[in-house]
Design an enzyme around this catalytic site. Structure first.
Site, PDB file in Angstrom:
ATOM      1  N   PHE A 269      49.876  48.133  31.386  1.00 30.57           N
ATOM      2  CA  PHE A 269      50.651  46.990  31.882  1.00 30.57           C
ATOM      3  C   PHE A 269      50.829  46.998  33.397  1.00 30.57           C
ATOM      4  O   PHE A 269      51.740  46.374  33.923  1.00 30.57           O
ATOM      5  CB  PHE A 269      52.029  46.916  31.201  1.00 30.57           C
ATOM      6  CG  PHE A 269      51.979  47.006  29.714  1.00 30.57           C
ATOM      7  CD1 PHE A 269      51.335  46.033  28.963  1.00 30.57           C
ATOM      8  CD2 PHE A 269      52.568  48.068  29.047  1.00 30.57           C
ATOM      9  CE1 PHE A 269      51.282  46.115  27.586  1.00 30.57           C
ATOM     10  CE2 PHE A 269      52.513  48.158  27.667  1.00 30.57           C
ATOM     11  CZ  PHE A 269      51.866  47.175  26.933  1.00 30.57           C
ATOM     12  N   ARG A 351      51.284  37.521  45.914  1.00 31.36           N
ATOM     13  CA  ARG A 351      50.996  36.713  44.732  1.00 31.36           C
ATOM     14  C   ARG A 351      52.227  35.918  44.312  1.00 31.36           C
ATOM     15  O   ARG A 351      52.106  34.816  43.774  1.00 31.36           O
ATOM     16  CB  ARG A 351      50.490  37.582  43.583  1.00 31.36           C
ATOM     17  CG  ARG A 351      49.948  36.765  42.413  1.00 31.36           C
ATOM     18  CD  ARG A 351      49.316  37.629  41.347  1.00 31.36           C
ATOM     19  NE  ARG A 351      47.933  37.969  41.578  1.00 31.36           N
ATOM     20  CZ  ARG A 351      46.894  37.263  41.110  1.00 31.36           C
ATOM     21  NH1 ARG A 351      47.104  36.153  40.413  1.00 31.36           N
ATOM     22  NH2 ARG A 351      45.667  37.656  41.340  1.00 31.36           N
ATOM     23  N   PHE A 385      51.832  40.697  38.134  1.00 29.51           N
ATOM     24  CA  PHE A 385      51.651  41.172  39.508  1.00 29.51           C
ATOM     25  C   PHE A 385      52.306  40.247  40.546  1.00 29.51           C
ATOM     26  O   PHE A 385      51.691  39.829  41.505  1.00 29.51           O
ATOM     27  CB  PHE A 385      50.154  41.307  39.784  1.00 29.51           C
ATOM     28  CG  PHE A 385      49.816  42.233  40.927  1.00 29.51           C
ATOM     29  CD1 PHE A 385      49.825  43.600  40.741  1.00 29.51           C
ATOM     30  CD2 PHE A 385      49.480  41.745  42.165  1.00 29.51           C
ATOM     31  CE1 PHE A 385      49.514  44.453  41.787  1.00 29.51           C
ATOM     32  CE2 PHE A 385      49.162  42.583  43.223  1.00 29.51           C
ATOM     33  CZ  PHE A 385      49.177  43.950  43.032  1.00 29.51           C
ATOM     34  N   THR A 483      43.698  39.442  44.699  1.00 31.15           N
ATOM     35  CA  THR A 483      43.954  38.856  46.020  1.00 31.15           C
ATOM     36  C   THR A 483      43.394  39.740  47.135  1.00 31.15           C
ATOM     37  O   THR A 483      43.168  39.255  48.238  1.00 31.15           O
ATOM     38  CB  THR A 483      45.463  38.626  46.229  1.00 31.15           C
ATOM     39  OG1 THR A 483      46.176  39.836  45.960  1.00 31.15           O
ATOM     40  CG2 THR A 483      45.959  37.536  45.283  1.00 31.15           C
ATOM     41  N   GLU A 753      47.211  38.380  31.722  1.00 24.96           N
ATOM     42  CA  GLU A 753      48.476  38.127  32.416  1.00 24.96           C
ATOM     43  C   GLU A 753      49.044  36.720  32.227  1.00 24.96           C
ATOM     44  O   GLU A 753      50.261  36.573  32.099  1.00 24.96           O
ATOM     45  CB  GLU A 753      48.302  38.422  33.910  1.00 24.96           C
ATOM     46  CG  GLU A 753      48.091  39.880  34.202  1.00 24.96           C
ATOM     47  CD  GLU A 753      47.801  40.154  35.669  1.00 24.96           C
ATOM     48  OE1 GLU A 753      48.483  41.007  36.247  1.00 24.96           O
ATOM     49  OE2 GLU A 753      46.901  39.508  36.227  1.00 24.96           O
TER      50      GLU A 753
END
Length: 797
Positions: A269, A351, A385, A483, A753
């Site tokens: 996770f 993010r 995230f 990213t 996600e």
């Protein structure tokens, strides 16, 4: 069950099957229907069981702690700081060393390489040096003949620490300008002028807590010294390449001297993306000092105290909007509680900025992100995230706008959706080219009976003085790619043996999400062999080097395409070989169902492989893939950071008890976009699991640090994750029937996600129920524990 219990648990209902009954758009149902016999259909698109499922059920699937230990293996346990901030003046290990079975103590002075971990920011010591910065920071290790002896001895090490003031609150850290990284601001238009001109304005604050990963397999590493200065590390990690780099850095070796292997994890996770590296470095340092293999497995309490969590966030915002709820301006400050070091806080906070729009066009906007340093565990990656922390804020703002105007929140959401023309560019300057928000949300709203249920719930709330209900339908638009652009690459190896069996290895790691299974399906179809002929081997840095973390939902996208390319090279070799035998073009040769078919002959795959080997045809290949189209400026956070977006929507119905603050999720209908599913069974499982984990984040999983900086919720007895009793009576999942518009493997989309954020519908439904009870929904703090619900209702101080 008495009448009160019945009214608290029964749903107002939708269609008999919820979203799964939305047949008007040919939606793929959540249930798996019977299929043709194995081998007679393509592997991709079929619900093959997880490649390790049978071994796991039988107890034969090996995790790091299950491995047969080499003779002489020792066990390490951490020495933990008992204070949140202080000067480390001395360490006295004598009492520990005097205990039976104790072989040694490892401290910062035993590090042959850099005493600071090889992170991008280079701000986290391997062991505490002259200061300690959170309760649970690792000061060193005790090494003993058994794990129990090591743990007992670690508690006997005497520490001389001079306490210093500690920052434990994110707002206090922000006020003190205590940051692990500089603040970042993204701005478009003129939000101040737009706010001044807006017909309506609201401002507010929001607090959203963190989340413990609670993987079933705790953090563990097994370090084995080999000959000639080489090392083999077994690590429960999402990023073997980073573990390799960190261990080599700490031991002052070249990367090539260290091999890291991971067959599977018992959950990750995000918690094993960077922080598994700590265990491996610590175990390797102990093994180097004592010259023997060392295993380090944290028990659950130590795991809680040492490792980072999802970043808690605090928000200050002001929004302008018109009479129908359309946002005209937004200014928001995000305060990310990063803990004592940067870890992945930079990209996590980035993010959160990228996803602070979620599904909505923001014309004039300023988002300021503050990466605050506090004296708690260094927070880290967690499913989504940073995306969930961005999405929950804008959804809360839109919910407040709707209640302020007395409008249906879904209608307000739809009015703010990304559209076409000037309304299709994000605040970070990426054009939204694959937008399916409107049809997807409309389909779910119809299939789950949203409008009718909203009316029934309004009547229920008028008649029920104690139990109030809420309904919310919220969308998700989630960008897919790392990213950090350079992570968007992958490699794979495919070997075909002379008996026609196939072995696959790639750079991704398996943590229960079915990554290996999906990639096996891709390879099977590319070679035209049954799924059962393909085997996957442990992820290992010695086979596929420089692999990216298995994270960002990109595991199948990256590794699946690399494996497909590797298999395609072998397929092309075989096709060219058969074309030479039969005097035809290679394009006329097909591989399918275990056969190789040319216009002149049909041969078994096994037969062709044997012939090819005898004629010295290459039967193995590597494959490499890099994600196309992506780019962005890391300074301004503008560009195209994502290859595509995944979309979804969920409608959740809840009930709250206004006397106790207890809440319950009654019914959930989900419609989610996975493109063309590689494995519908795995995808539906990921959607269900992500949703429930997100529900836990927003309802019951509360992290509490006391005034001394001690995490008091550090065990299953004090930290509550969702259990079977928390599941809604109905959880209906359907898949959106459209392929990925970008050229992705099998036409699929990422699924790890994005479903997590579907659970924000539960949070918004609880806020609707609070408002129906006359409470102040804007006061609700996440997670919506009974205490927090009562506060929002005005029941406690």
């Amino acid at each position: 069950m008495n009448a009160r219990e019945k009214e608290f648990t029964s749903s107002s209902g939708g269609g008999p099957g919820g979203a799964a009954d939305a047949g008007e758009r040919n939606l793929a149902p959540a249930t798996v229907s019977p299929h043709a016999p194995a081998g007679s259909r393509p592997a991709v698109g079929s619900p093959h069981i997880h490649e390790s499922a049978r071994a796991q059920v039988a107890g034969r699937a090996t995790y790091v702690d299950d491995m047969t230990e080499l003779k002489g293996t020792l066990h390490a346990a951490p020495i933990l700081s008992p204070v949140a901030h202080g000067r480390l003046r001395g360490v006295d290990p004598k009492a520990a060393l005097d205990l039976p079975g104790v072989r040694g103590v490892v401290l910062a002075g035993d590090i042959p390489g850099d005493p600071v971990l090889a992170t991008f920011v280079h701000d986290e010591p391997i062991f505490a040096l002259d200061t300690v910065e959170h309760v649970g920071q690792v000061i060193g290790l005790v090494v003993a003949d058994s794990a129990l002896a090591a743990r007992r001895a670690a508690r006997q090490v005497r520490l001389d620490i001079e306490p210093l003031p500690a920052l434990l609150d994110v707002r206090a850290a922000h006020a003190a300008r205590s940051y692990v990284l500089p603040p970042v601001t993204v701005r478009r238009g003129e939000p101040e002028a737009a706010l001044a001109a807006s017909p309506h304005r609201l401002c507010g604050q929001l607090e959203v807590g963190g989340q413990e990963h609670f993987y079933l397999e705790g953090q563990v590493a097994y370090a084995i010294p080999l000959e000639q200065g080489q090392w083999h590390i077994h690590s429960s990690t999402q990023h073997p390449g980073e573990v390799q780099h960190w261990v080599a850095h700490a031991l002052h070796l070249e990367n090539s001297a260290v091999t890291v292997e991971c067959r599977r994890m018992g959950g990750g996770f995000g918690g094993k993306e960077t922080q598994a590296g700590h265990m491996a470095v610590w175990a390797a340092l102990a093994a180097r000092k004592l010259g023997r293999p060392v295993k380090l497995r944290l028990d659950r309490d130590d795991d809680f105290m040492i490792t980072g969590k999802r970043h808690p966030f605090a928000y200050d915002w002001e929004v302008g909007f018109d009479d129908i709820g359309r946002i005209t301006a937004l200014k928001m400050a995000m305060l990310a509680n990063c803990g004592f070091s940067a870890d992945l806080s930079g990209p996590v906070a980035d993010r959160a900025i990228f996803h602070s729009d979620n599904a909505y066009f923001l014309s004039d906007v300023e988002i300021a992100s503050y990466r605050c340093k506090t004296n708690v565990q260094s927070h880290t990656a967690f499913r989504g995230f940073g995306g969930p922390q961005g999405v929950v804020a804008i959804e809360a703002i839109i919910g407040d706008i709707a209640r302020h105007l007395g409008l249906d929140p879904l209608a307000v959401r739809q009015r703010n959706f990304y559209g076409v023309g000037e309304r299709d560019v994000t605040h970070y300057q990426m054009k939204v080219e694959d937008n399916i928000l409107e049809p997807l949300v409309n389909t779910l709203a119809r299939s789950c009976g949203y409008a009718e249920r909203r009316q029934r719930i309004a009547q229920w709330n008028a008649d029920s003085p104690v139990v109030k209900r809420g309904l919310a339908l919220t969308p998700v638009k989630f960008g897919i790619s790392f990213t950090a652009t350079f992570f968007n690459q992958a490699g794979a190896l495919v070997h075909v043996f002379t008996d026609g069996s196939v072995q696959l290895n790639h750079g991704g790691t398996e943590m229960g999400q079915g990554l290996h299974t999906k990639i096996m399906q891709v390879v099977a179809d590319e070679l035209g062999v049954p799924f059962e002929r393909v085997r996957v081997t442990a992820t290992e840095t010695g086979k596929v080097p420089n692999a990216s973390a298995t994270a960002a939902s990109a595991g199948t996208d990256l590794n699946g395409r690399a494996a497909q390319y590797a298999a395609r090279n072998i397929r092309d070799n075989l096709a060219a070989f058969v074309a030479g035998l039969d005097g035809c073009g290679a394009g006329a040769v097909r591989l399918r169902r275990g056969e190789v078919i040319s216009p002149k002959a049909t041969r078994s795959f096994d037969e062709v492989v044997k012939l090819a080997y005898a004629n010295r045809i290459q039967l193995w290949s590597d494959g490499f893939y890099r994600t196309p189209k992506i780019h962005y400026d890391k300074v301004t956070l503008t560009g195209r950071p994502f290859y595509y977006f995944s979309y979804g929507a969920a409608c959740s119905e809840v009930a709250i008890d206004t006397l106790t603050g207890e809440s319950r999720v009654l019914a959930v209908d989900i419609l989610h976009d996975v493109g063309t599913s590689i494995n519908p069974a795995i995808d539906v499982g990921q959607i269900e699991g992500g949703f429930i984990q997100g529900m836990g984040w927003l309802t019951c999983e509360q992290l509490v640090w006391n005034e001394q900086g001690v995490l008091t919720t550090h065990a299953p007895s004090t930290y509550k994750i969702p259990a079977t009793g928390d599941l809604p009576t109905r959880l209906a999942v359907a898949l959106w029937p459209e392929a990925n518009r970008e050229d992705n493997v099998g036409g699929s989309k990422a699924v790890g996600e994005p479903p997590f954020m579907l659970a924000i519908s539960v949070w918004e439904a609880i806020r609707e129920a609070v408002a129906a009870a006359g409470g102040d929904a804007s006061r609700l703090v996440a997670p919506a524990t009974p205490e927090h619900v009562l506060r929002a209702l005005g029941g406690v101080g």
